[in-house]
Design a protein around this motif. Structure first.
Motif, short mmCIF file in Angstrom:
data_model
loop_
_atom_site.label_atom_id
_atom_site.label_comp_id
_atom_site.label_asym_id
_atom_site.label_seq_id
_atom_site.Cartn_x
_atom_site.Cartn_y
_atom_site.Cartn_z
N ASN A 14 0.96 -1.25 -0.19
CA ASN A 14 0.05 0.07 -0.15
C ASN A 14 1.00 1.13 0.01
O ASN A 14 1.69 1.59 0.92
N LEU A 15 0.94 2.00 -1.23
CA LEU A 15 1.83 2.92 -1.21
C LEU A 15 1.01 4.25 -1.19
O LEU A 15 1.82 5.61 -1.40
N THR A 16 -0.13 4.51 -0.81
CA THR A 16 -0.93 5.58 -0.71
C THR A 16 -0.27 6.45 0.26
O THR A 16 0.19 6.20 1.41
N ASN A 17 0.18 7.72 -0.48
CA ASN A 17 0.97 8.91 0.47
C ASN A 17 2.09 8.64 1.00
O ASN A 17 2.71 9.30 1.78
N LYS A 18 2.66 7.43 0.43
CA LYS A 18 4.15 6.90 1.25
C LYS A 18 5.02 7.64 0.29
O LYS A 18 5.09 7.90 -0.99
N LYS A 19 6.25 8.07 0.90
CA LYS A 19 7.18 8.89 0.03
C LYS A 19 8.09 7.69 -0.70
O LYS A 19 8.75 6.87 0.28
N CYS A 20 8.27 7.96 -2.06
CA CYS A 20 8.94 7.31 -2.90
C CYS A 20 9.76 7.98 -3.53
O CYS A 20 9.56 9.05 -4.25
N VAL A 21 11.24 7.48 -3.63
CA VAL A 21 12.11 8.63 -4.23
C VAL A 21 12.30 7.73 -5.57
O VAL A 21 13.07 6.58 -5.47
N LEU A 22 12.41 8.44 -6.66
CA LEU A 22 12.69 7.76 -7.73
C LEU A 22 14.16 8.53 -8.42
O LEU A 22 14.16 9.55 -8.75
N ILE A 23 15.13 7.81 -8.59
CA ILE A 23 16.46 8.49 -9.13
C ILE A 23 16.61 8.16 -10.84
O ILE A 23 16.78 6.86 -10.99
N GLY A 24 16.50 9.05 -11.46
CA GLY A 24 16.60 9.03 -12.99
C GLY A 24 15.44 9.88 -13.55
O GLY A 24 14.44 10.08 -12.95
N GLY A 25 15.75 10.26 -14.83
CA GLY A 25 14.90 10.86 -15.51
C GLY A 25 14.58 10.66 -16.79
O GLY A 25 14.03 11.74 -17.63
N GLY A 26 14.74 9.49 -17.13
CA GLY A 26 14.63 9.04 -18.47
C GLY A 26 13.65 8.01 -18.77
O GLY A 26 12.43 7.97 -18.25
N PHE A 77 10.01 5.54 1.92
CA PHE A 77 9.62 4.12 1.95
C PHE A 77 10.10 3.29 1.06
O PHE A 77 10.32 2.05 1.46
N LEU A 78 10.20 3.69 -0.11
CA LEU A 78 10.67 2.87 -1.24
C LEU A 78 11.35 3.83 -2.22
O LEU A 78 11.13 4.95 -2.37
N VAL A 79 12.55 3.29 -2.77
CA VAL A 79 13.54 3.82 -3.57
C VAL A 79 13.51 3.15 -4.97
O VAL A 79 13.39 1.91 -4.89
N VAL A 80 13.64 3.73 -6.02
CA VAL A 80 13.91 3.03 -7.27
C VAL A 80 15.32 3.91 -7.99
O VAL A 80 15.25 4.93 -8.20
N ASP A 95 22.79 2.74 -0.49
CA ASP A 95 22.66 4.14 0.53
C ASP A 95 21.10 4.07 1.00
O ASP A 95 20.94 4.10 1.99
N ALA A 96 20.30 3.14 0.10
CA ALA A 96 18.86 3.17 0.64
C ALA A 96 18.83 2.03 1.78
O ALA A 96 19.10 1.08 2.16
N PRO A 97 17.84 2.69 2.81
CA PRO A 97 17.71 2.24 4.23
C PRO A 97 16.54 1.45 4.12
O PRO A 97 15.86 1.30 5.17
N CYS A 98 15.77 1.27 3.10
CA CYS A 98 14.40 0.84 2.89
C CYS A 98 14.49 -0.14 1.63
O CYS A 98 15.13 -0.49 1.17
N LEU A 99 13.05 -0.19 1.02
CA LEU A 99 13.03 -0.79 -0.05
C LEU A 99 13.50 -0.23 -1.27
O LEU A 99 13.45 0.88 -1.40
N VAL A 100 14.26 -1.27 -1.97
CA VAL A 100 14.99 -0.46 -3.23
C VAL A 100 14.91 -1.42 -4.16
O VAL A 100 15.11 -2.59 -4.22
N ASN A 101 14.83 -0.74 -5.40
CA ASN A 101 14.77 -1.60 -6.73
C ASN A 101 15.88 -0.94 -7.79
O ASN A 101 15.61 0.08 -8.15
N ASN A 102 16.76 -1.82 -8.05
CA ASN A 102 17.78 -1.27 -9.06
C ASN A 102 17.25 -1.82 -10.39
O ASN A 102 17.43 -3.05 -10.75
#
Length: 218
Positions: A14-26, A77-80, A95-102
């Protein structure tokens, strides 16, 4: 020898209103952005530059034009990690202290996103442990095989679940009811497209359960 797949614990988030950080702009980041926003996440996208398609999300997500820094992951909460640079993605993953997808080296992630499709409120995800082409084929195959009758019946069951909860009974009794009521006969009716008959059969089971509850020893 086939490499063992370590992603063996399926889950739905459930990602509703959870802070998710996306690194990349392509292009790949755009795909990830679409799925995160459709899930209701509060997304921050960080990259030195963005595609026009990502810029179109301005106002809906937070866009920060800069090089990645570890501080960007604070409170996530989650990082991509979705850049086309292996080194940056590796650093983000470390670096990610949480859920991370590479996205460039999925094996470094602590979660992956399976291929999935949605019909009504039915969500089906498929993973093959590292064979993307076959995963896509399976997704198409199962999506074509799921009859509309199952989607309609699922919506019907969600309404019935509320009524069944109000029948005086124990959780064990309700579990037993569901297992017996959703039997092969019901599924065969749904496969044959006889949704109305399937509903009638289920409602009959509900009536019997209610009657047993009222007349049986408590």
């Amino acid at each position: 020898m086939t490499q063992e797949n370590n992603f063996t614990y399926p889950a739905m988030l459930n990602l509703t209103n959870k802070k998710c950080v996306l690194i990349g702009g392509g292009v790949v980041a755009l795909r990830k952005l679409k799925t995160l926003t459709s899930a209701g996440a509060s997304v921050t996208v960080i990259a030195p530059n963005f595609t026009e398609e990502i810029l179109a999300f301005k106002g809906k997500v937070t866009l920060i034009e800069k090089q990645y820094a570890v501080q960007d992951l604070t409170g996530a909460f989650l990082v991509v990690a979705a850049t086309d640079d292996f080194a940056i993605n590796r650093q983000v993953t470390l670096d990610a202290p949480c859920l991370v997808n590479n996205i460039t080296e999925p094996e470094l992630s602590n979660f992956t996103v399976p291929s999935s499709f949605t019909k009504g409120d039915i969500h089906i995800s498929i993973a093959t442990g590292g064979v993307p082409a076959f995963t896509r084929k399976l997704k198409t195959y199962f999506a074509s095989k799921l009859p509309a009758s199952f989607v309609e019946f699922n919506a019907f069951l969600k309404e019935q679940r509320k009524a069944i909860k109000n029948i005086p009974s124990t959780s064990e009794e309700r579990t037993k009811f569901w297992r017996e009521a959703l039997n092969e006969d019901v599924f065969q009716l749904l496969e044959d497209g006889k949704t109305l008959l399937a509903k009638e059969k289920f409602l009959h089971a509900v009536d019997c359960f209610r009657s047993q509850s009222q007349n049986g020893p408590r």
